[in-house]
Design a protein around this motif. Structure first.
Motif, short mmCIF file in Angstrom:
data_model
loop_
_atom_site.label_atom_id
_atom_site.label_comp_id
_atom_site.label_asym_id
_atom_site.label_seq_id
_atom_site.Cartn_x
_atom_site.Cartn_y
_atom_site.Cartn_z
N ASP A 32 63.47 94.31 57.52
CA ASP A 32 64.38 95.04 56.64
C ASP A 32 63.66 95.96 55.65
O ASP A 32 64.32 96.63 54.85
N PHE A 33 62.35 96.00 55.68
CA PHE A 33 61.62 96.85 54.73
C PHE A 33 62.11 98.30 54.71
O PHE A 33 62.18 98.89 53.64
N PRO A 34 62.48 98.88 55.84
CA PRO A 34 62.99 100.26 55.78
C PRO A 34 64.23 100.41 54.89
O PRO A 34 64.50 101.50 54.39
N LYS A 35 64.97 99.32 54.67
CA LYS A 35 66.15 99.37 53.80
C LYS A 35 65.80 99.20 52.32
O LYS A 35 66.63 99.47 51.46
N TRP A 36 64.60 98.70 52.03
CA TRP A 36 64.21 98.42 50.65
C TRP A 36 63.95 99.73 49.91
O TRP A 36 63.21 100.60 50.39
N LYS A 37 64.54 99.86 48.75
CA LYS A 37 64.26 101.02 47.91
C LYS A 37 62.85 100.84 47.33
O LYS A 37 62.49 99.75 46.90
N HIS A 38 62.08 101.88 47.35
CA HIS A 38 60.72 101.89 46.79
C HIS A 38 59.75 100.99 47.55
O HIS A 38 58.76 100.53 46.98
N ILE A 39 59.97 100.74 48.84
CA ILE A 39 59.09 99.83 49.58
C ILE A 39 57.66 100.35 49.62
O ILE A 39 56.71 99.56 49.56
N GLU A 40 57.48 101.66 49.70
CA GLU A 40 56.12 102.21 49.72
C GLU A 40 55.37 101.84 48.44
O GLU A 40 54.21 101.46 48.48
N TRP A 41 56.06 101.95 47.30
CA TRP A 41 55.45 101.59 46.02
C TRP A 41 55.08 100.11 46.03
O TRP A 41 53.98 99.74 45.60
N VAL A 42 55.98 99.26 46.48
CA VAL A 42 55.73 97.81 46.52
C VAL A 42 54.51 97.51 47.38
O VAL A 42 53.61 96.76 46.97
N LEU A 43 54.44 98.11 48.56
CA LEU A 43 53.33 97.84 49.47
C LEU A 43 52.00 98.35 48.92
O LEU A 43 50.95 97.77 49.20
N GLU A 44 52.03 99.40 48.12
CA GLU A 44 50.81 99.94 47.53
C GLU A 44 50.37 99.20 46.27
O GLU A 44 49.19 99.15 45.96
N ASN A 45 51.33 98.65 45.53
CA ASN A 45 51.03 98.13 44.20
C ASN A 45 50.99 96.62 44.09
O ASN A 45 50.81 96.10 42.98
N PRO A 48 59.55 85.79 64.31
CA PRO A 48 58.09 86.00 64.43
C PRO A 48 57.67 87.29 63.74
O PRO A 48 58.43 88.26 63.69
N TYR A 49 56.48 87.26 63.19
CA TYR A 49 55.91 88.47 62.59
C TYR A 49 55.50 89.41 63.71
O TYR A 49 54.80 89.00 64.63
N THR A 50 55.93 90.64 63.61
CA THR A 50 55.65 91.60 64.69
C THR A 50 54.61 92.65 64.31
O THR A 50 54.40 93.59 65.06
N GLY A 51 53.97 92.47 63.18
CA GLY A 51 52.89 93.39 62.80
C GLY A 51 53.36 94.57 61.98
O GLY A 51 54.53 94.69 61.63
N GLY A 52 52.39 95.43 61.67
CA GLY A 52 52.70 96.67 60.99
C GLY A 52 52.27 96.74 59.53
O GLY A 52 52.30 97.81 58.95
N LEU A 53 51.87 95.63 58.94
CA LEU A 53 51.45 95.67 57.55
C LEU A 53 49.95 95.90 57.42
O LEU A 53 49.17 95.47 58.28
N ASP A 54 49.56 96.52 56.34
CA ASP A 54 48.16 96.73 56.01
C ASP A 54 47.46 95.37 55.93
O ASP A 54 48.05 94.39 55.44
N PRO A 55 46.21 95.28 56.38
CA PRO A 55 45.50 93.99 56.35
C PRO A 55 45.28 93.41 54.95
O PRO A 55 44.95 92.24 54.82
N LYS A 56 45.49 94.20 53.89
CA LYS A 56 45.34 93.65 52.53
C LYS A 56 46.40 92.58 52.23
O LYS A 56 46.21 91.77 51.34
N HIS A 57 47.50 92.61 52.97
CA HIS A 57 48.56 91.63 52.78
C HIS A 57 48.22 90.36 53.57
O HIS A 57 47.61 90.41 54.63
N THR A 58 48.63 89.22 53.04
CA THR A 58 48.38 87.94 53.69
C THR A 58 49.59 87.55 54.52
O THR A 58 50.68 87.38 53.98
N VAL A 59 49.40 87.45 55.81
CA VAL A 59 50.48 87.04 56.72
C VAL A 59 50.15 85.64 57.21
O VAL A 59 49.15 85.43 57.91
N LEU A 60 50.98 84.69 56.83
CA LEU A 60 50.78 83.30 57.23
C LEU A 60 51.54 83.00 58.52
O LEU A 60 52.52 83.68 58.83
N ASP A 61 51.08 81.99 59.24
CA ASP A 61 51.81 81.59 60.45
C ASP A 61 51.94 80.07 60.48
O ASP A 61 51.40 79.37 59.62
N GLU A 62 52.63 79.60 61.49
CA GLU A 62 52.95 78.17 61.60
C GLU A 62 51.73 77.27 61.75
O GLU A 62 51.83 76.07 61.56
N THR A 63 50.57 77.84 62.10
CA THR A 63 49.37 77.02 62.20
C THR A 63 48.74 76.77 60.83
O THR A 63 47.91 75.89 60.68
#
Length: 191
Positions: A116-129, A141-156
Motif C-alpha cells: 500500500d505504500f503507493p497510497k501513502w502520502k509523503h511515502i518518499e519522505w518517510v523512506l528517506e528520513n 510475503p515480502y516481495t522486495g523493492g525497499l532500499d537495503p537500509k531498511h530492516t526486513v524481518l522474516d519468519e525465520t
C-alpha cells in the motif's frame, strides 16, 4: 536511544501487536518500542473499520492495558498524534524527530502494508528520513523493492502472530491480552 514506532488504529490492540514489539526488542534492533495510536486515520474514508472505531481515549486505554499485561518497561505508549495536524506518518515522524533530536526513530510496518505504500502520502519522505522495520504478517510475503537500509524481518527471525483486530471485531476475543479482552467486552456492552 533507538526507538521503534508502531502506529495503528489499535481497534483493539491484539496480542500480536504486543508480540511485534517484544520480538523487535528481543532482536536488539532498538532500545524501546513506542505504540502510537492514530487520532485520525488517513485511510478512514476508504476502510469502513478505520472510520467506525472506538474513541481515541478508549483505544489508548486498551494499548495501556496491553502494555501492562506484557510487563516490559521498554514498551510504551506515545500520544504524539494529539499534537499533529493529521494522521500521516510524515507528521508523526517530523514531530518526534523535532521534539526528540537525541533519538533515532524507526517506523515499524507489516509486510501487508508495503504493497500500500503507493497510497501513502509523503511515502518518499518517510523512506528517506527513517529506517523502516518491516515485520512479517501471515499470508503477506515480502516481495522486495525497499532500499537495503531498511530492516526486513522474516519468519525465520521472529515469531509471527495470528489473527487481527478485524477478527476480534468479528468476535474472537482469544486474540487479546487479558486486560484488553476485559476492556473490549465492557466497551461492546455499552455500545
Amino acid at each position: 536511544m533507538k526507538i521503534a514506532l508502531i502506529g495503528g488504529s489499535f481497534n483493539p490492540p491484539t496480542a500480536t501487536h504486543g508480540l511485534i514489539g517484544t520480538e523487535i526488542l528481543r532482536l536488539g534492533l532498538v532500545d524501546e518500542v513506542w505504540y502510537v495510536p492514530s487520532n485520525t486515520h488517513p485511510f478512514a474514508g476508504e476502510q469502513k473499520h478505520k472510520a467506525n472505531r472506538a474513541t481515541f481515549r478508549a483505544r489508548c486505554d486498551m494499548v495501556m492495558g496491553m502494555l501492562e499485561d506484557l510487563k516490559d518497561p521498554r514498551l510504551l505508549i506515545c500520544l504524539i498524534e494529539t499534537e499533529t495536524p493529521d494522521g500521516y506518518t510524515k507528521s508523526v515522524l517530523s514531530a518526534l524527530q523535532g521534539g526528540y533530536p537525541q533519538h533515532e526513530f524507526r517506523w515499524v510496518t507489516g509486510t501487508d502494508c508495503v504493497k500500500d505504500f503507493p497510497k501513502w502520502k509523503h511515502i518518499e519522505w518517510v523512506l528517506e528520513n527513517t529506517n523502516l522495520i518491516v515485520y512479517p504478517r501471515q499470508g503477506y510475503p515480502y516481495t522486495g523493492g525497499l532500499d537495503p537500509k531498511h530492516t526486513v524481518l522474516d519468519e525465520t527471525q521472529v515469531k509471527v502472530g495470528v489473527g487481527s483486530s478485524s477478527a476480534v471485531r468479528d468476535g474472537d476475543l482469544s486474540l487479546l491480552t487479558p486486560s484488553v479482552a476485559r476492556y473490549w467486552a465492557n466497551l461492546k456492552e455499552t455500545v
